[in-house]
Write a protein that holds these residues in place. Structure first.
Motif, mmCIF file in Angstrom:
data_model
loop_
_atom_site.group_PDB
_atom_site.id
_atom_site.type_symbol
_atom_site.label_atom_id
_atom_site.label_comp_id
_atom_site.label_asym_id
_atom_site.label_seq_id
_atom_site.Cartn_x
_atom_site.Cartn_y
_atom_site.Cartn_z
ATOM 1 N N PHE A 177 41.247 41.356 48.855
ATOM 2 C CA PHE A 177 41.922 40.634 48.000
ATOM 3 C C PHE A 177 41.125 39.529 47.485
ATOM 4 O O PHE A 177 40.079 39.100 48.093
ATOM 5 C CB PHE A 177 43.488 40.421 48.110
ATOM 6 N N LYS A 178 41.434 38.859 46.218
ATOM 7 C CA LYS A 178 40.868 37.873 45.648
ATOM 8 C C LYS A 178 41.877 36.705 45.520
ATOM 9 O O LYS A 178 43.045 36.866 45.088
ATOM 10 C CB LYS A 178 40.198 38.011 44.378
ATOM 11 N N VAL A 179 41.695 35.383 45.829
ATOM 12 C CA VAL A 179 42.393 34.290 45.368
ATOM 13 C C VAL A 179 41.994 33.492 44.488
ATOM 14 O O VAL A 179 40.687 33.331 44.288
ATOM 15 C CB VAL A 179 42.708 33.185 46.646
ATOM 16 N N GLN A 193 38.287 42.968 36.338
ATOM 17 C CA GLN A 193 37.150 43.333 37.387
ATOM 18 C C GLN A 193 37.999 43.688 38.816
ATOM 19 O O GLN A 193 37.576 44.513 39.323
ATOM 20 C CB GLN A 193 36.296 42.114 37.803
ATOM 21 N N SER A 194 38.993 42.925 39.168
ATOM 22 C CA SER A 194 39.762 43.318 40.485
ATOM 23 C C SER A 194 40.470 44.531 40.155
ATOM 24 O O SER A 194 40.677 45.192 40.939
ATOM 25 C CB SER A 194 40.674 42.094 40.775
ATOM 26 N N GLU A 195 40.814 44.806 38.844
ATOM 27 C CA GLU A 195 41.783 46.220 38.663
ATOM 28 C C GLU A 195 40.798 47.176 38.829
ATOM 29 O O GLU A 195 41.263 48.379 39.298
ATOM 30 C CB GLU A 195 42.341 46.061 36.960
ATOM 31 N N LYS A 196 39.881 46.882 38.447
ATOM 32 C CA LYS A 196 38.830 48.101 38.387
ATOM 33 C C LYS A 196 38.320 48.532 40.006
ATOM 34 O O LYS A 196 38.078 49.635 40.326
ATOM 35 C CB LYS A 196 37.281 47.811 37.669
ATOM 36 N N LEU A 197 38.398 47.474 40.788
ATOM 37 C CA LEU A 197 37.926 47.641 42.139
ATOM 38 C C LEU A 197 39.106 47.763 42.974
ATOM 39 O O LEU A 197 38.960 48.012 44.306
ATOM 40 C CB LEU A 197 37.312 46.288 42.596
ATOM 41 N N ALA A 201 50.160 42.933 36.383
ATOM 42 C CA ALA A 201 51.319 42.852 37.300
ATOM 43 C C ALA A 201 51.130 43.603 38.605
ATOM 44 O O ALA A 201 51.513 43.211 39.686
ATOM 45 C CB ALA A 201 52.481 43.323 36.682
ATOM 46 N N TYR A 202 50.352 44.795 38.362
ATOM 47 C CA TYR A 202 50.265 45.745 39.336
ATOM 48 C C TYR A 202 49.134 45.039 40.436
ATOM 49 O O TYR A 202 49.093 45.063 41.516
ATOM 50 C CB TYR A 202 49.646 46.895 39.164
#
Length: 555
Positions: free
Chosen positions: A310-312, A347-351, A382-383
């Motif tokens: 996860f990313k903050v 980027q986070s969605e792709k990962l 949202a996901y």
């Protein structure tokens, strides 16, 4: 200055009606002439405005005169500079009068929202919790220590901040400043924070579990009428040293609040320098952020930290603070945070990486044009966004984020304060989070019994009680957005539930004074305008909509 702007408009309009036209160059020359004349007289105008404001504040008994004088002298130059920049801008005034081609092109929020949501996935509901492993997130906010706190001082003085030597001695029967703090218009002695940090180490942090500590700003005291930039930063420096020296073995996620800035709430994103404000915090927190993100924070005021899955994203909420008068100059997404955040989310969605947002001010207290765009960003991703953590309110509650279909799709958790200001008990919280999905499973609210420990005196060892855990307190099975939407609707039929929300919102000091409708609206929306509509109140537009050209770009 305002008189000159009005005179300029009258002159230009009258010449236009006589000649039928006025060249763009002439309009620019006239505005420039006013600018030059204004710069010569600026100090005198500021002085006069300060004098009037101080007199009005004192006459209306808004505060004691020294408070009025200090606050006015801090704020007047900021407001004056913002108005001057906006209304003496030839690229704004001359096109407004139709004597020059348009320079600023409006950026409509509906266009932004449509663009963001165009590729929104059909299903944005969070996955099921895995449950095999848990991590902890501790949230501490609004510590507001006061180095001038004095035991025995008057806790109910005439100033905005009491419990100091200057507050005088209390009259018989009046509240007295206790050794460990006072639930009044008082901030917290540092000795209480020392004990809080030790309590975290001894009894809250699980050494066998990964722990993250979100520290969302506001460390300086509330004596805003007698502050300076160095003064406002010193508390943060001392607290950073205390946290670091304690060896807590946690991942720190810090961010500044609105009180670290000087004057309070004010940060000029258009200026080439901020007096070293960001650089100071960047250096202060570099050992937590790492060299790369510390430098990024210095340049932008926001940063990211990436962990296993996860990313903050931690952002400076001065970019949307309604009390930041520097935004008079230009409220359009300062530092391009929303644009940057969109790319990070993509980027986070792709990962397949979960994302948490954190800042000091929560978005229902932000400028509406900004909050609507941020809400759209959250709806689109949202996901991916599994948590939002904010402070500022000095009270415990949550805001639901709703999509275009009016269904809850995300949640912002707002925490109580460590300071007692105003009439609060020192509090913090710990989230239990599913390690695989990073979805919050529950949280525990810790609250200090000040009356008990003030009676025990200086030799007491402070322990924060678990005031409640979220699932049991509110009778819910999970912290999913759809579950919390059902919870908000129960306040109309369950008086005891309303009392619990109210009591906790006041960190255990009061359970009355909030209607079911008001509480429902507070919990149910992440945009202040929507909360007003929910409460059947007339919509009060942000000042930016009246005194600036709104969100715009130069063509």
């Amino acid at each position: 200055m305002i008189q000159k702007v009005v005179l300029l408009l009258l002159v230009v309009s009258s010449q236009a009606s006589i000649s039928g036209f006025l060249k763009c160059q002439q309009c620019h020359a006239m505005v420039k002439g006013v600018q030059e004349a204004e710069s010569i007289q600026e100090s005198g105008i500021v002085w006069f405005l300060e004098l009037v404001a101080e007199a009005y504040c004192d006459y209306k008994k808004i505060e004691d005169f020294d408070v009025c004088k200090g606050a006015v002298q801090e704020m007047t130059p900021v407001i004056f500079d913002g108005i001057k920049t906006r209304f003496l801008d030839q690229d704004y005034i001359c096109p407004l009068l139709s004597y020059c081609p348009q320079v600023y092109v409006p950026l409509k929020e509906e266009d932004y929202i449509q663009k963001i949501l165009i590729d929104k996935p059909a299903n944005t509901q969070w996955p099921a919790i895995d449950g095999t492993e848990t991590v902890d997130i501790i949230h501490i906010s609004d510590i507001h220590t006061d180095v001038f706190y004095e035991e025995g001082a008057n806790a109910e003085c005439s100033k905005p901040l009491c419990c100091r030597a200057e507050s005088g001695q209390p009259e018989e029967g009046k509240k007295v400043a206790g050794y460990w703090g006072t639930s009044a218009s008082c901030d917290l002695p540092e000795r209480t924070v020392d004990q809080m940090i030790q309590f975290l180490k001894d009894e809250v942090i699980n050494k066998d579990r990964k722990t993250y500590l979100f520290w969302t700003g506001d460390s300086v005291s509330h004596d805003i009428w007698e502050q300076g930039q160095d003064y406002n930063i010193q508390n943060s420096k001392r607290l950073t040293e205390k946290f670091t020296q304690a060896g807590l073995n946690v991942e720190f996620i810090p961010q500044v609040g609105n009180h670290e800035a000087f004057p309070v709430n004010e940060y000029d994103y258009s200026a080439k320098t901020d007096g070293g404000f960001r650089e100071t915090f960047s250096n202060m927190w570099a050992h937590w952020l790492g060299e790369e993100q510390a430098e990024f924070f210095k340049q932008n005021g926001f940063y990211k930290r990436e962990f296993d899955n996860f990313k903050v994203i931690a952002f400076d909420s001065q970019i949307c603070n309604p009390d930041n008068w520097f935004l008079l100059k230009d409220p359009t997404d300062p530092t391009n945070f929303l644009e940057w955040a969109e790319q990070e989310l993509k980027q986070s969605e792709k990962l397949g990486q979960a994302v948490y947002f954190t800042a000091h001010i929560y978005t229902s207290s932000c400028l509406v044009p900004w909050a609507k765009r941020f809400n759209a960003l959250i709806e689109r991703y949202a996901y991916t966004v599994r948590g939002q953590i904010y402070g500022h309110a000095h009270g415990e509650f949550f805001n639901l984020y709703k999509g275009q279909d009016s269904k809850a799709m995300n949640v912002a958790y707002i925490s109580s304060s460590m300071t007692t200001y105003s009439y609060r008990n020192p509090s913090f919280r710990k989230f239990e989070v599913d390690a695989k999905t990073m979805i919050p499973k529950n949280y525990f609210e810790y609250r200090l019994n000040l009356n008990k420990y003030n009676k025990e005196g200086p030799n007491a060892t402070l322990k924060w009680n678990i005031a409640f855990n979220f699932l049991e307190e509110y009778g819910v099975k999970s912290m999913y957005p759809e579950e919390l939407q059902k919870l908000t609707e129960r306040v109309f039929d369950e008086p005891e539930l309303l009392k619990k929300f109210t009591f906790n919102m006041h960190s255990g000091t009061s359970s009355t004074g909030v209607s079911a409708q008001s509480m429902f609206c507070k919990l149910s929306y992440s945009i202040s305008e929507e909360q007003q509509v929910c409460n059947n109140q007339p919509i009060q537009k942000d000042w930016t909509e009246y005194v600036t050209p709104g969100w715009h770009t130069r063509q």
